[in-house]
Design an enzyme around this catalytic site. Sequence first.
Site, PDB file in Angstrom:
ATOM      1  NE  ARG A   1      -6.332   4.553  -5.653  1.00 42.20           N
ATOM      2  CZ  ARG A   1      -7.021   4.153  -4.618  1.00 42.20           C
ATOM      3  NH1 ARG A   1      -6.747   4.606  -3.422  1.00 42.20           N
ATOM      4  NH2 ARG A   1      -7.984   3.282  -4.750  1.00 42.20           N
TER       5      ARG A   1
ATOM      6  CB  CYS B   1       4.007   2.566 -17.440  1.00 42.90           C
ATOM      7  SG  CYS B   1       4.510   1.043 -18.238  1.00 42.90           S
TER       8      CYS B   1
ATOM      9  CG  ASN C   1      -3.196   0.226  -2.252  1.00 35.22           C
ATOM     10  OD1 ASN C   1      -3.286  -0.410  -1.199  1.00 35.22           O
ATOM     11  ND2 ASN C   1      -4.246   0.717  -2.874  1.00 35.22           N
ATOM     12  CD  GLU C   2      -7.277  -2.183  -3.854  1.00 36.50           C
ATOM     13  OE1 GLU C   2      -7.660  -1.323  -4.652  1.00 36.50           O
ATOM     14  OE2 GLU C   2      -8.020  -2.670  -2.979  1.00 36.50           O
TER      15      GLU C   2
ATOM     16  CB  CYS D   1       0.458  -0.042 -19.907  1.00 38.55           C
ATOM     17  SG  CYS D   1       1.488   1.309 -20.469  1.00 38.55           S
TER      18      CYS D   1
ATOM     19  CB  CYS E   1       3.787   3.077 -22.681  1.00 39.75           C
ATOM     20  SG  CYS E   1       4.879   1.953 -21.798  1.00 39.75           S
TER      21      CYS E   1
ATOM     22  CB  CYS F   1       3.965  -1.910 -22.314  1.00 39.38           C
ATOM     23  SG  CYS F   1       3.854  -1.498 -20.565  1.00 39.38           S
TER      24      CYS F   1
ATOM     25  CD  GLU G   1      -7.308  -1.055   1.118  1.00 43.61           C
ATOM     26  OE1 GLU G   1      -8.419  -0.837   0.588  1.00 43.61           O
ATOM     27  OE2 GLU G   1      -6.240  -0.647   0.642  1.00 43.61           O
TER      28      GLU G   1
ATOM     29  CD1 TRP H   1     -14.334   3.727  -4.910  1.00 46.03           C
ATOM     30  CD2 TRP H   1     -13.253   5.082  -6.326  1.00 46.03           C
ATOM     31  NE1 TRP H   1     -13.025   3.782  -4.527  1.00 46.03           N
ATOM     32  CE2 TRP H   1     -12.333   4.612  -5.378  1.00 46.03           C
ATOM     33  CE3 TRP H   1     -12.814   5.960  -7.304  1.00 46.03           C
ATOM     34  CZ2 TRP H   1     -10.994   4.973  -5.380  1.00 46.03           C
ATOM     35  CZ3 TRP H   1     -11.480   6.328  -7.321  1.00 46.03           C
ATOM     36  CH2 TRP H   1     -10.595   5.833  -6.364  1.00 46.03           C
TER      37      TRP H   1
HETATM   38  C1  GAL Z   1      -9.367   0.236  -2.084  1.00 46.13           C
HETATM   39  C2  GAL Z   1      -8.056   0.992  -2.092  1.00 46.13           C
HETATM   40  C3  GAL Z   1      -8.020   2.022  -0.981  1.00 46.13           C
HETATM   41  C4  GAL Z   1      -9.266   2.842  -0.996  1.00 46.13           C
HETATM   42  C5  GAL Z   1     -10.458   1.920  -0.878  1.00 46.13           C
HETATM   43  C6  GAL Z   1     -11.775   2.661  -0.817  1.00 46.13           C
HETATM   44  O1  GAL Z   1      -9.595  -0.426  -3.262  1.00 46.13           O
HETATM   45  O2  GAL Z   1      -6.955   0.140  -1.934  1.00 46.13           O
HETATM   46  O3  GAL Z   1      -6.890   2.840  -1.137  1.00 46.13           O
HETATM   47  O4  GAL Z   1      -9.289   3.576  -2.163  1.00 46.13           O
HETATM   48  O5  GAL Z   1     -10.471   1.067  -1.975  1.00 46.13           O
HETATM   49  O6  GAL Z   1     -12.068   3.351  -1.954  1.00 46.13           O
END
Ligand code: GAL
Length: 645
Positions: free
Chosen positions: A103, A107, A141-142, A148, A150, A153, A300, A309
């Site tokens: 995700r 750019c 989001n975040e 970048c 490109c 940019c 979050e 991850w």
């Molecule tokens: C955050 C992100 C979420 C989810 C979470 C857990 O950084 O905004 O969408 O990915 O980590 O991995």
Amino acid sequence: MRIGVDYYPEHWDRALWAADADLMQETGVELVRLAEFAWCRLEPQDGVFDFAWLDEAVALFAERGIDVVLCTPTSCPPMWLYEKHPDIVQIQQDGTPIRLGIRGHRCVTNPTFLEYADRITVEMARHYAGNPAVTGWQIDNELEAYHCCCPHCTEEYRAWLTAKYGTVENLNRAYGNVVWSGEYSAWSQVAPPVGTYPHAWLNPARMLDFYRFCSDSVIDFINRQAALLRKHCPGRPVTTNVWFCEYMQDFYKTFENLDFLSYDNYPSATVPANSEECYSHAFHLDLMRGVKRGPFFIMEQLSGGTGCWGPMGRQPLPGMIKGFTLQSFAHGADAVLHFRWRTATVGAEMHWHGLLDHSNVPGRRFREFADLCSAVREIKPLRDTAIKSDVAILMAFDHEYAFKIQPQTNGYYYLEQLQRLHRAFTALGLNVDIIGQHEDLSGYRIVCAPEMYVTDSAVVERLHRFAESGGTVILTTRSGVKDEHNNCIMAQLPGPYRDMVGAHAEEYNPIGYDSTPIVFDDGAVMDARQWCDILVCDTANVLARYNAEYYKGSPAITRNAYGTGKVYYIGVVGTQPVYDRIARTAADEAGLDTVELPDRVELVTRTGDGVRARFVFNNDDQPKAFALDGREVALEPFEMKVLTD
Ligand code: GAL
């Protein structure tokens, strides 16, 4: 003070939605965040929009009195968009496009992407403008200050530099491009720093501007989205969610035009062996509160064991889900939304645990979450109490960027000294604000100005005035080193702070992972690591001297009287006891009201309307018992108690 959850209706069978909303209502959830990754369902084909499913979900929550924060879904453009316009992806520094599959590939300066991003945002904003259940917006989001490279940019970067310097001659002068024959003779030669070689080989002045540009360009995107939301869905507060990542945009500028700050808070589920690290969550929360100097959202919050991850991590210990959320409220959060309601059964994040497990059977973590919801009801009356602090710590992204560009010595990390000072003052039971270096200092008694590396003359001036008029300033090593372009200043360190410090460094020694002893006037011996400024006093008194090396006997830490105030200078990167000692001395000298707290116990004092509320939190897996304000306090692991008087 509200509890919420992050929910993904598009991930679940519709048959589950109403039952989920019922359980949320029954448990005490007051807020849900929806749709940040749902572009492919909101615009399944180019120009064909489908809000029906989201309307249905929003209505289910509205019927149960649960407010909705909607997100613009621009983090994840749909596959049809990438297929039509493959050039909307970011180009990495090695010159290759980012591979699709996760995700955040887009750019944010690409004009085609912007056209589509504007369109989905306007469509959503118009669609929900009349829906009172939608109480706020999160942009994307975040977002990060992507590096970048490109073609768009590159163009933007040249335009940014042209606006700043006017001519390439000015740019050459500002960067010292004569070194290694780097002088530009035309703007066409100016490009982002592509290539895989380490940053350290590149001109630090050029790199600092590149970091600043990357930050500004993502902030432009945020402001563009905010303007559209405000125009087409007026009256709803707008935010974006940030976290501590590799390429952070300047948070102070990011939130200048937004209504409130949002932060994603994932405290570690492992109790650190070293108690100093325990205070890092509090540090991050205080830093976030300081950005807009007011309440913020946690969009979050940790809900279960991490995964996806990397290999899966431990589940939060009993007490952590409740305790870390209450800790966030104590430090100024106004809403805490848990990521996520239920653990995904599909997709890359199926091992990042939510409140409910794959089984969908409420378990230990969910029961603790339910208990948290009840506890929050009890502290709600304290929502408007203020966190007043006598102590401030200054932070600036210029320093963060410049230290990343040129690591000073092995083991040196910008935020560490801020964190150590924060830990030292919070351990005394004092509230601490972490604020942008341009903020007004009035009202504070002690201002810590650690590592003021990239010099801003207005800040230098303000710190002088603050000390002169009776305040205490705590400066540290690596201050006054660079000018505003990230070039070295030709002066003995700490350069523009020398007169207020009343001492100067004759030489410095970057000792990296080694340590060397320093001795205080009462004989206490502590360790310096990473950096030693070998000081000579002009007017200052010596608080500690080196006790080894060729500079044995030279001053390491000093205190100077300046105007009617005091200026401390910590010429080393110390271990925690060094900062604890300086904090204790400075707090006593300033007459601050300190308390004795056991290790790993944190206190935030909030005041208002004749109330003083002491939020005491046990950030440990062991119970604690101690006296506070003449009362006996007992805390279970990760328990928070609120004592009012
Ligand atoms: C955050 C992100 C979420 C989810 C979470 C857990 O950084 O905004 O969408 O990915 O980590 O991995």
